[in-house]
Scaffold this motif. Structure first.
Motif, PDB file in Angstrom:
ATOM      1  N   ALA A 242       0.842  -1.204   0.000  1.00 27.40           N
ATOM      2  CA  ALA A 242       0.000   0.000   0.000  1.00 27.40           C
ATOM      3  C   ALA A 242       0.876   1.254   0.000  1.00 27.40           C
ATOM      4  O   ALA A 242       0.586   2.232  -0.704  1.00 27.40           O
ATOM      5  N   THR A 243       1.962   1.232   0.756  1.00 26.67           N
ATOM      6  CA  THR A 243       2.881   2.367   0.780  1.00 26.67           C
ATOM      7  C   THR A 243       3.589   2.516  -0.562  1.00 26.67           C
ATOM      8  O   THR A 243       3.853   3.643  -1.015  1.00 26.67           O
ATOM      9  N   PHE A 244       3.887   1.407  -1.211  1.00 29.49           N
ATOM     10  CA  PHE A 244       4.502   1.437  -2.546  1.00 29.49           C
ATOM     11  C   PHE A 244       3.589   2.157  -3.538  1.00 29.49           C
ATOM     12  O   PHE A 244       4.058   2.984  -4.341  1.00 29.49           O
ATOM     13  N   VAL A 245       2.302   1.875  -3.486  1.00 29.44           N
ATOM     14  CA  VAL A 245       1.349   2.545  -4.382  1.00 29.44           C
ATOM     15  C   VAL A 245       1.368   4.050  -4.126  1.00 29.44           C
ATOM     16  O   VAL A 245       1.388   4.858  -5.064  1.00 29.44           O
ATOM     17  N   VAL A 246       1.396   4.443  -2.847  1.00 34.44           N
ATOM     18  CA  VAL A 246       1.459   5.863  -2.510  1.00 34.44           C
ATOM     19  C   VAL A 246       2.751   6.491  -3.035  1.00 34.44           C
ATOM     20  O   VAL A 246       2.749   7.584  -3.609  1.00 34.44           O
ATOM     21  N   GLY A 247       3.870   5.765  -2.865  1.00 31.26           N
ATOM     22  CA  GLY A 247       5.145   6.284  -3.334  1.00 31.26           C
ATOM     23  C   GLY A 247       5.189   6.484  -4.839  1.00 31.26           C
ATOM     24  O   GLY A 247       5.720   7.482  -5.331  1.00 31.26           O
ATOM     25  N   VAL A 248       4.619   5.542  -5.594  1.00 28.99           N
ATOM     26  CA  VAL A 248       4.604   5.656  -7.054  1.00 28.99           C
ATOM     27  C   VAL A 248       3.726   6.824  -7.486  1.00 28.99           C
ATOM     28  O   VAL A 248       4.087   7.597  -8.387  1.00 28.99           O
ATOM     29  N   ARG A 249       2.596   6.988  -6.860  1.00 30.67           N
ATOM     30  CA  ARG A 249       1.670   8.051  -7.254  1.00 30.67           C
ATOM     31  C   ARG A 249       2.192   9.440  -6.903  1.00 30.67           C
ATOM     32  O   ARG A 249       1.957  10.404  -7.642  1.00 30.67           O
ATOM     33  N   THR A 250       2.885   9.551  -5.769  1.00 30.51           N
ATOM     34  CA  THR A 250       3.390  10.864  -5.358  1.00 30.51           C
ATOM     35  C   THR A 250       4.790  11.139  -5.886  1.00 30.51           C
ATOM     36  O   THR A 250       5.238  12.287  -5.869  1.00 30.51           O
ATOM     37  N   GLY A 251       5.490  10.089  -6.340  1.00 31.20           N
ATOM     38  CA  GLY A 251       6.861  10.249  -6.791  1.00 31.20           C
ATOM     39  C   GLY A 251       7.845  10.429  -5.657  1.00 31.20           C
ATOM     40  O   GLY A 251       8.994  10.816  -5.874  1.00 31.20           O
ATOM     41  N   ARG A 252       7.422  10.127  -4.420  1.00 31.49           N
ATOM     42  CA  ARG A 252       8.291  10.246  -3.247  1.00 31.49           C
ATOM     43  C   ARG A 252       8.213   8.951  -2.449  1.00 31.49           C
ATOM     44  O   ARG A 252       7.171   8.617  -1.892  1.00 31.49           O
TER      45      ARG A 252
ATOM     46  N   ASP B 139       9.561   5.232   5.149  1.00 29.11           N
ATOM     47  CA  ASP B 139      10.128   5.422   6.482  1.00 29.11           C
ATOM     48  C   ASP B 139       9.015   5.552   7.527  1.00 29.11           C
ATOM     49  O   ASP B 139       9.148   5.066   8.656  1.00 29.11           O
ATOM     50  N   VAL B 140       7.932   6.222   7.162  1.00 32.16           N
ATOM     51  CA  VAL B 140       6.789   6.329   8.061  1.00 32.16           C
ATOM     52  C   VAL B 140       6.117   4.965   8.224  1.00 32.16           C
ATOM     53  O   VAL B 140       5.713   4.581   9.332  1.00 32.16           O
ATOM     54  N   ALA B 141       6.026   4.222   7.138  1.00 34.17           N
ATOM     55  CA  ALA B 141       5.396   2.901   7.191  1.00 34.17           C
ATOM     56  C   ALA B 141       6.208   1.910   8.017  1.00 34.17           C
ATOM     57  O   ALA B 141       5.658   0.936   8.540  1.00 34.17           O
ATOM     58  N   TRP B 142       7.516   2.146   8.150  1.00 31.71           N
ATOM     59  CA  TRP B 142       8.397   1.225   8.881  1.00 31.71           C
ATOM     60  C   TRP B 142       7.906   0.993  10.318  1.00 31.71           C
ATOM     61  O   TRP B 142       7.662  -0.142  10.733  1.00 31.71           O
ATOM     62  N   GLY B 143       7.749   2.059  11.079  1.00 36.45           N
ATOM     63  CA  GLY B 143       7.292   1.901  12.454  1.00 36.45           C
ATOM     64  C   GLY B 143       5.872   1.383  12.535  1.00 36.45           C
ATOM     65  O   GLY B 143       5.539   0.552  13.397  1.00 36.45           O
ATOM     66  N   LEU B 144       4.996   1.854  11.635  1.00 42.60           N
ATOM     67  CA  LEU B 144       3.613   1.386  11.636  1.00 42.60           C
ATOM     68  C   LEU B 144       3.521  -0.096  11.305  1.00 42.60           C
ATOM     69  O   LEU B 144       2.647  -0.800  11.828  1.00 42.60           O
ATOM     70  N   ALA B 145       4.414  -0.585  10.453  1.00 39.72           N
ATOM     71  CA  ALA B 145       4.400  -2.005  10.110  1.00 39.72           C
ATOM     72  C   ALA B 145       4.719  -2.868  11.327  1.00 39.72           C
ATOM     73  O   ALA B 145       4.106  -3.924  11.541  1.00 39.72           O
ATOM     74  N   PHE B 146       5.665  -2.443  12.136  1.00 35.54           N
ATOM     75  CA  PHE B 146       5.973  -3.183  13.370  1.00 35.54           C
ATOM     76  C   PHE B 146       4.767  -3.173  14.310  1.00 35.54           C
ATOM     77  O   PHE B 146       4.438  -4.191  14.923  1.00 35.54           O
TER      78      PHE B 146
ATOM     79  N   TYR C  67      10.742  -1.561  -0.840  1.00 32.09           N
ATOM     80  CA  TYR C  67       9.552  -2.022  -0.124  1.00 32.09           C
ATOM     81  C   TYR C  67       9.606  -3.497   0.265  1.00 32.09           C
ATOM     82  O   TYR C  67       9.362  -3.832   1.437  1.00 32.09           O
ATOM     83  N   LEU C  68       9.892  -4.375  -0.671  1.00 35.79           N
ATOM     84  CA  LEU C  68       9.924  -5.796  -0.329  1.00 35.79           C
ATOM     85  C   LEU C  68      11.067  -6.112   0.625  1.00 35.79           C
ATOM     86  O   LEU C  68      10.922  -6.941   1.531  1.00 35.79           O
ATOM     87  N   LEU C  69      12.203  -5.460   0.428  1.00 32.06           N
ATOM     88  CA  LEU C  69      13.329  -5.681   1.333  1.00 32.06           C
ATOM     89  C   LEU C  69      12.974  -5.240   2.748  1.00 32.06           C
ATOM     90  O   LEU C  69      13.242  -5.962   3.722  1.00 32.06           O
ATOM     91  N   GLN C  70      12.359  -4.073   2.880  1.00 30.26           N
ATOM     92  CA  GLN C  70      12.005  -3.603   4.212  1.00 30.26           C
ATOM     93  C   GLN C  70      10.902  -4.447   4.832  1.00 30.26           C
ATOM     94  O   GLN C  70      10.883  -4.657   6.054  1.00 30.26           O
ATOM     95  N   ALA C  71       9.991  -4.960   4.020  1.00 33.02           N
ATOM     96  CA  ALA C  71       8.964  -5.861   4.547  1.00 33.02           C
ATOM     97  C   ALA C  71       9.600  -7.110   5.147  1.00 33.02           C
ATOM     98  O   ALA C  71       9.220  -7.567   6.233  1.00 33.02           O
TER      99      ALA C  71
END
Length: 284
Positions: free
Chosen positions: A28-38, A43-50, A123-127
């Motif tokens: 889901a974060t990957f989709v946001v990153g592609v759409r926003t170009g950032r 990094d925000v998703a990292w803590g939320l994923a834990f 994304y997959l590496l951090q997952a």
């Protein structure tokens, strides 16, 4: 040490479900990153994923693990993860792409190839890292015995780590907010004793979480999880990458690094350029 061990079958199912959960939040974060170009949103998703993974494990372990231990490990991880994500979100508001990700993705031409590269390398590496580092969290939730002395020592270590992270981040934020400090090295507060109080705190947090399962016969099977996190912070993508950039951009970095511990907080070393007072001459 507790003689109780986690339910192997239920724990195996837990591992599969949590893997799917962390993959879902990163995609889901990957989709946001592609759409926003950032892609710095990861990094925000990292803590939320834990935090998400701890909550999923808590729900799946209902009736399997000790209720007190389950609540304890879930709260510790959720508090750490939400605080970190909130801090990183606040710090990144309105900023362009993180230079780390910009340099990484610049290796691949723009287009579908770069998108696939970002998916794999970011994304997959951090997952995968989130899932692996969180193994002690998941295991602790399936331990049927209440927390013992070692587990409570882990809570103490977690508290030290969270304090270093939160205080260090706050001190750095206030330092950067002062225009008079532009281009200067932060060497005050906790940053006087370690060049990376937040990274040191992060390592303490995950060693503390590990101790919540280390009081079981199988607990030490998960020691690679905090070892990996510590290696990433001190030798991998954390400290070395940041220090290379600071050395190139901040005048005075070499002097600061020479007198300040690189990771574990220690008293500052004396600046070798500072002259020492001559010995007193004896009276005639």
């Amino acid at each position: 040490m507790s003689r109780a061990v986690p339910d192997g079958g239920a724990f195996a199912l837990n591992l599969a479900v949590t893997a799917a959960a962390v993959l879902a939040i990163m995609l889901a974060t990957f989709v946001v990153g592609v759409r926003t170009g950032r892609h710095r949103a990861v990094d925000v998703a990292w803590g939320l994923a834990f935090a998400e993974l701890a909550l999923v494990g808590y729900l799946l372990s209902d009736g399997r693990g000790d209720p007190g231990r389950r609540v304890l490990v879930t709260v510790l991880v959720a508090v750490w993860g939400v605080r970190l994500s909130a801090h990183l979100w606040w710090r990144a508001r309105g900023l362009p792409e993180d230079r780390r990700y910009a340099r990484m993705l610049a290796r691949v031409p723009e287009g579908p190839a770069r998108v696939r590269y970002a998916l794999r390398k970011v994304y997959l590496l951090q997952a995968a890292i989130v899932w692996f580092v969180s193994l002690p969290v998941q295991a602790a939730q399936y331990v049927p015995s209440p927390p013992g002395a070692l587990a409570w020592a882990g809570v103490g270590l977690w508290s030290v780590g969270l304090a270093f992270e939160a205080v260090g981040d706050r001190q750095l934020t206030r330092f950067k907010a002062d225009p008079a400090n532009r281009g200067r090295i932060m060497d005050r507060g906790l940053w006087r004793y370690t060049r990376h109080p937040n990274y040191f705190g992060d390592a303490c947090v995950w060693w503390g979480v590990f101790l919540l399962v280390a009081d079981t016969p199988v607990g030490w099977a998960f020691v690679l999880s905090p070892l990996l996190m510590t290696w990433l912070l001190a030798f991998g993508s954390g400290k070395p990458m940041l220090e290379r950039r600071l050395a190139a951009e901040r005048p005075g970095w070499a002097e600061y690094a020479a007198r300040t511990s690189g990771f574990v907080p220690l008293p500052p070393r004396r600046d070798p350029s500072t002259p020492t007072a001559p010995p007193a001459r004896p009276h005639p």
